[in-house]
Motif scaffolding. Sequence first.
Motif, mmCIF file in Angstrom:
data_model
loop_
_atom_site.group_PDB
_atom_site.id
_atom_site.type_symbol
_atom_site.label_atom_id
_atom_site.label_comp_id
_atom_site.label_asym_id
_atom_site.label_seq_id
_atom_site.Cartn_x
_atom_site.Cartn_y
_atom_site.Cartn_z
ATOM 1 N N VAL A 170 2.945 3.698 11.429
ATOM 2 C CA VAL A 170 2.604 2.924 10.536
ATOM 3 C C VAL A 170 3.384 2.441 9.620
ATOM 4 N N THR A 171 3.676 0.657 9.876
ATOM 5 C CA THR A 171 4.749 0.255 9.819
ATOM 6 C C THR A 171 4.716 -0.572 8.438
ATOM 7 N N GLY A 172 5.709 -0.919 7.658
ATOM 8 C CA GLY A 172 5.435 -2.372 6.449
ATOM 9 C C GLY A 172 7.019 -1.438 5.617
ATOM 10 N N GLU A 173 6.971 -2.987 4.736
ATOM 11 C CA GLU A 173 7.802 -2.446 3.676
ATOM 12 C C GLU A 173 6.755 -2.454 1.909
ATOM 13 N N LYS A 174 7.170 -1.236 1.348
ATOM 14 C CA LYS A 174 7.095 -1.300 -0.092
ATOM 15 C C LYS A 174 7.866 -1.625 -0.877
ATOM 16 N N PHE A 175 7.155 -1.848 -2.834
ATOM 17 C CA PHE A 175 8.275 -1.534 -3.932
ATOM 18 C C PHE A 175 7.696 -0.388 -4.913
ATOM 19 N N TYR A 176 7.978 -1.192 -5.952
ATOM 20 C CA TYR A 176 7.981 -0.369 -6.743
ATOM 21 C C TYR A 176 7.345 0.618 -7.144
ATOM 22 N N SER A 177 7.783 1.209 -5.566
ATOM 23 C CA SER A 177 7.769 3.033 -4.899
ATOM 24 C C SER A 177 7.792 4.209 -6.363
ATOM 25 N N THR A 178 7.840 4.268 -6.875
ATOM 26 C CA THR A 178 8.009 5.221 -8.465
ATOM 27 C C THR A 178 8.144 6.922 -7.634
ATOM 28 N N GLY A 179 8.476 7.138 -7.686
ATOM 29 C CA GLY A 179 8.104 8.341 -6.939
ATOM 30 C C GLY A 179 8.621 9.539 -6.165
ATOM 31 N N ALA A 180 9.112 8.131 -4.733
ATOM 32 C CA ALA A 180 9.414 8.628 -3.465
ATOM 33 C C ALA A 180 10.752 8.550 -3.173
ATOM 34 N N LEU A 181 11.745 8.474 -3.861
ATOM 35 C CA LEU A 181 13.028 9.346 -3.589
ATOM 36 C C LEU A 181 12.637 10.577 -3.625
ATOM 37 N N PHE A 182 11.909 11.144 -5.227
ATOM 38 C CA PHE A 182 11.852 12.450 -5.361
ATOM 39 C C PHE A 182 11.179 13.489 -4.803
ATOM 40 N N ALA A 183 9.918 12.824 -4.328
ATOM 41 C CA ALA A 183 9.068 13.238 -3.344
ATOM 42 C C ALA A 183 8.956 13.763 -1.589
ATOM 43 N N HIS A 184 8.154 14.711 -2.291
ATOM 44 C CA HIS A 184 8.449 15.591 -0.460
ATOM 45 C C HIS A 184 7.164 15.446 0.609
ATOM 46 N N LEU A 185 6.424 14.838 -0.166
ATOM 47 C CA LEU A 185 5.286 13.412 0.423
ATOM 48 C C LEU A 185 5.230 12.202 -0.160
ATOM 49 N N VAL A 186 4.494 10.933 1.078
ATOM 50 C CA VAL A 186 4.744 10.240 0.618
ATOM 51 C C VAL A 186 3.889 9.296 1.334
ATOM 52 N N PRO A 187 2.355 9.651 0.264
ATOM 53 C CA PRO A 187 1.523 8.928 0.579
ATOM 54 C C PRO A 187 1.623 7.228 0.464
ATOM 55 N N ILE A 188 1.816 6.409 1.520
ATOM 56 C CA ILE A 188 1.458 5.190 2.178
ATOM 57 C C ILE A 188 0.000 4.571 1.562
ATOM 58 N N VAL A 189 -0.146 3.864 1.320
ATOM 59 C CA VAL A 189 -1.147 2.841 1.544
ATOM 60 C C VAL A 189 -0.588 1.700 2.792
ATOM 61 N N ALA A 190 -1.608 1.479 3.335
ATOM 62 C CA ALA A 190 -1.979 1.130 4.400
ATOM 63 C C ALA A 190 -3.287 -0.061 4.550
ATOM 64 N N LEU A 191 -3.553 -0.958 5.964
ATOM 65 C CA LEU A 191 -4.697 -1.266 6.488
ATOM 66 C C LEU A 191 -4.583 -0.745 7.757
ATOM 67 N N ASP A 192 -5.979 -0.588 8.120
ATOM 68 C CA ASP A 192 -6.225 0.357 9.630
ATOM 69 C C ASP A 192 -7.240 -0.954 10.512
ATOM 70 N N GLU A 193 -7.266 -0.520 10.917
ATOM 71 C CA GLU A 193 -7.405 -1.391 12.279
ATOM 72 C C GLU A 193 -8.650 -2.268 12.422
ATOM 73 N N ASP A 194 -9.496 -2.271 11.333
ATOM 74 C CA ASP A 194 -11.019 -2.403 10.760
ATOM 75 C C ASP A 194 -10.143 -3.313 9.746
ATOM 76 N N GLY A 195 -9.323 -3.408 9.305
ATOM 77 C CA GLY A 195 -9.186 -3.797 8.061
ATOM 78 C C GLY A 195 -9.207 -3.091 6.777
ATOM 79 N N HIS A 196 -9.085 -1.818 6.545
ATOM 80 C CA HIS A 196 -10.127 -1.279 5.509
ATOM 81 C C HIS A 196 -8.343 -0.037 4.742
ATOM 82 N N VAL A 197 -8.407 -0.393 3.827
ATOM 83 C CA VAL A 197 -7.397 0.698 2.415
ATOM 84 C C VAL A 197 -7.675 2.209 3.323
ATOM 85 N N VAL A 198 -6.418 2.599 4.134
ATOM 86 C CA VAL A 198 -6.558 4.335 4.274
ATOM 87 C C VAL A 198 -4.644 4.494 3.543
ATOM 88 N N VAL A 199 -5.142 5.925 3.194
ATOM 89 C CA VAL A 199 -3.584 6.509 2.550
ATOM 90 C C VAL A 199 -3.232 7.308 3.458
#
Length: 417
Positions: A170-199
């Motif tokens: 997964v490649t990209g850049e996010k902002f408004y990433s509340t909680g990521a700094l403190f997290a053990h696991l970071v859920p990422i919203v991305a588009l897959d190769e079919d254009g669908h939203v995945v986490v």
Amino acid sequence: MTVRAATQPIPLAGEPGWSPQKPSRPAHVIADDAEALSVAERLKPIFAAGARERDRARLLPFGEVDIFSQSGLWGITIPKAYGGAGVSQVTLAKVFATLASGDPSLTQISQNSFEIIDVIRLTGSEAQRRDLFGKVLAGYRLGNAFSEFKGKNVEVFETRIIRDGDGFLVTGEKFYSTGALFAHLVPIVALDEDGHVVVAVADRDAGGLTVINDWSAFGQRTTASGTVKLDRVRIDPSRLLPAHIVYENQSAVGPQSQLIHAAIDAGIARGALEATIELVKNHARPWIDSGQDRASDDPFTIANVGDIVIRLHAAEALLERAGRQLDATIAETNTQSIGLAKIAVAEAKVLTTDIALLAGSKLFELAGTRSTLGEHNFDRFWRDARTHTLHDPVRWKYHAVGQYYLNGIEPPLHSWI
């Protein structure tokens, strides 16, 4: 001669390269709604104790976040079948409002975790639910790498995930990433190769994942809602959720997330009201024309406090009503029930927005000029309210409610209502 490798300095908490340690012991597991509310009441004064100084100096609440997640509150919506309390949405809103009245920034750090718990519940496989729910109940924190800064609107994502061998990148850049700094696991919203939203759920210390504490807003200062950079971050297939099931179709995930935001605003209002009452009773001076010896006997001050209380109680009542509708929608999910939930939450959001801004401003009018001194930092209530209520524009809540009742038009599909 022995040659020793040069040692790299250990990053300080919050600096680039730092990631939180795994929980040293399992988190407490909350049993039911009553215990969740009790724990929230117990944590509120702990959150409030350092809120003023944390806000003033932008001191990130590392210790408090540990206390928060170890308390068990981060896992209270996990279904009972997976070891959680499965609390109602009414209870969840009350928990957030209670905690936010102590420190809304600290409280908001957990907000996105609850949205992901819903996504896992609705789209994850049995193995994924047992894995990820088990980690949250053990004290692992879920963060957030959802929103992006550069798209033409909030639903435009440039982050992409592609297959690579037996995994994904997964490649990209996010902002408004509340909680990521403190997290053990970071859920990422991305588009897959079919254009669908995945986490895609990445480990916080995964190669190519960088969290930058560049949040500079004048309110909600210690949420660390800054940037997450993703450079070919490897994702195991077991950590990929088909989130398009809930984001591209009608679901209750959107209004569930919105309910928490409304609860945070209600909490800000209550915190401002509590501060106002304490100031008026113990520090403010009566206006000369009142003929009173105490500010708390000034008839206009009394009336203004009454007005704030009534408006707050109205907002809290709509918040509870929205929670009840969400509980009914979750029990029987269909297009009609989802529309009812979205509209109920939108109505609550209108009033919680209004009272948060009003209470934060009235504090100064009723407590007087001395309340504006920097040493008190009372402006944090209004700053927090003004910043947080911008999350999704309340002007469109009025429009959605009017369309629903006047023209019978269902609210939009997206998650911002």
